[in-house]
Motif scaffolding. Structure first.
Motif, PDB file in Angstrom:
ATOM      1  N   PRO A 108       9.445  38.608  32.838  1.00 49.50           N
ATOM      2  CA  PRO A 108       8.618  38.003  32.943  1.00 49.50           C
ATOM      3  C   PRO A 108       8.204  36.634  33.515  1.00 49.50           C
ATOM      4  N   GLU A 109       6.994  36.053  33.838  1.00 48.16           N
ATOM      5  CA  GLU A 109       6.532  35.059  34.817  1.00 48.16           C
ATOM      6  C   GLU A 109       7.758  33.137  35.371  1.00 48.16           C
ATOM      7  N   SER A 110       7.479  33.472  33.915  1.00 45.67           N
ATOM      8  CA  SER A 110       9.104  32.007  33.839  1.00 45.67           C
ATOM      9  C   SER A 110      10.078  32.584  34.571  1.00 45.67           C
ATOM     10  N   LEU A 111      10.819  34.153  34.820  1.00 44.79           N
ATOM     11  CA  LEU A 111      11.608  34.649  35.193  1.00 44.79           C
ATOM     12  C   LEU A 111      11.283  35.222  37.167  1.00 44.79           C
ATOM     13  N   LEU A 123       4.134  39.791  29.459  1.00 49.64           N
ATOM     14  CA  LEU A 123       5.195  40.020  28.203  1.00 49.64           C
ATOM     15  C   LEU A 123       5.240  39.026  27.716  1.00 49.64           C
ATOM     16  N   ASP A 124       5.200  39.041  26.104  1.00 49.12           N
ATOM     17  CA  ASP A 124       5.289  38.366  25.196  1.00 49.12           C
ATOM     18  C   ASP A 124       6.179  37.212  24.836  1.00 49.12           C
ATOM     19  N   ASP A 125       7.456  37.454  25.528  1.00 44.07           N
ATOM     20  CA  ASP A 125       8.787  36.388  24.914  1.00 44.07           C
ATOM     21  C   ASP A 125       9.118  36.345  26.898  1.00 44.07           C
ATOM     22  N   THR A 126       9.168  34.603  27.121  1.00 43.85           N
ATOM     23  CA  THR A 126       9.549  34.160  28.383  1.00 43.85           C
ATOM     24  C   THR A 126      11.435  34.342  28.850  1.00 43.85           C
ATOM     25  N   ALA A 159      14.232  35.799  39.665  1.00 48.97           N
ATOM     26  CA  ALA A 159      14.820  37.156  40.210  1.00 48.97           C
ATOM     27  C   ALA A 159      14.014  37.981  41.495  1.00 48.97           C
ATOM     28  N   TRP A 160      13.516  36.935  41.759  1.00 44.99           N
ATOM     29  CA  TRP A 160      12.825  37.060  43.713  1.00 44.99           C
ATOM     30  C   TRP A 160      13.937  36.655  44.543  1.00 44.99           C
ATOM     31  N   GLU A 161      14.994  35.747  44.360  1.00 44.57           N
ATOM     32  CA  GLU A 161      15.888  34.906  44.653  1.00 44.57           C
ATOM     33  C   GLU A 161      17.418  36.308  44.976  1.00 44.57           C
ATOM     34  N   ILE A 174       9.177  44.056  39.664  1.00 44.19           N
ATOM     35  CA  ILE A 174       7.727  43.174  38.601  1.00 44.19           C
ATOM     36  C   ILE A 174       7.915  42.425  37.735  1.00 44.19           C
ATOM     37  N   TRP A 175       6.708  41.723  38.130  1.00 41.56           N
ATOM     38  CA  TRP A 175       6.803  39.971  37.174  1.00 41.56           C
ATOM     39  C   TRP A 175       5.083  40.509  36.467  1.00 41.56           C
ATOM     40  N   SER A 176       5.581  40.117  35.579  1.00 48.57           N
ATOM     41  CA  SER A 176       4.134  40.116  34.408  1.00 48.57           C
ATOM     42  C   SER A 176       4.052  39.056  33.428  1.00 48.57           C
ATOM     43  N   LYS A 177       2.742  39.123  33.418  1.00 48.76           N
ATOM     44  CA  LYS A 177       2.077  37.666  32.953  1.00 48.76           C
ATOM     45  C   LYS A 177       2.456  37.916  31.178  1.00 48.76           C
TER      46      LYS A 177
END
Length: 176
Positions: free
Chosen positions: A74-77, A113-116, A81-83, A108-111
């Protein structure tokens, strides 16, 4: 499908949710898991990779080419994850050992995804084979025209679903 990966009402061919702790075998093989509860980090990501690589077929045989190559977060991670996939040295340590995960995964990051906190690792080729597009209601076109003022209305209705048939090649972490 990732938002419903832990939903027990949406199942794969074995009758269990996509990410389950006890996938059954149709041919007498061992029950297997593709579900965890570990927060994202370098250690948990490597443990997840090992879990995917060790998944077996229905007859307890090793699968060929079951190496994961994608990470969905998710966007919050996104930053963590990129690091993890971009750093040349080990992540979160003072050691400058080579990073085993560098360049290994498509991130792949997604805004959407329901859970952060939940995150997924998977093999892209196996995922393409596992997901099934279902046209529940084919496209239905309708129109209405008014002769006097030339007004026209058009509509289309359809209902479809994108569900997983197979669970191998995917591992989901449902973090509480």
């Amino acid at each position: 499908p990732f938002n419903n990966a832990f939903n027990t009402s949406i199942t794969t061919l074995d009758g269990l949710q996509w990410c389950s702790g006890a996938h059954t075998s149709t041919n007498g093989g061992t029950n297997q898991s593709n579900r965890g509860t570990t927060a994202f980090g370098p250690v948990s990501a490597e443990a997840t990779r090992i879990n995917i690589v060790n998944q077996l077929s229905n007859t307890d045989n090793r699968l060929s080419d079951n190496e994961p190559d994608a990470l969905l977060v998710p966007e919050s991670l996104r930053e963590a994850a990129w690091e993890y996939v971009s750093s040349t040295g080990k992540v979160d340590t003072a050691n400058n050992n080579k990073n085993f995960a560098q360049g290994r995964y498509t991130l792949i990051w997604s805004k959407w995804l329901d859970d952060t906190n939940n995150w997924f690792m998977f093999n892209k080729r196996m995922l393409k084979e596992a997901l099934w597009w279902g046209d529940i209601v084919k496209q239905e076109f309708n129109n209405a025209k008014d002769f006097d003022d030339y007004a026209a209305k058009y509509s289309v209705y359809m209902f479809y679903n994108y569900i997983p048939r197979e669970w191998r090649g995917v591992f989901g972490q449902e973090v509480s």
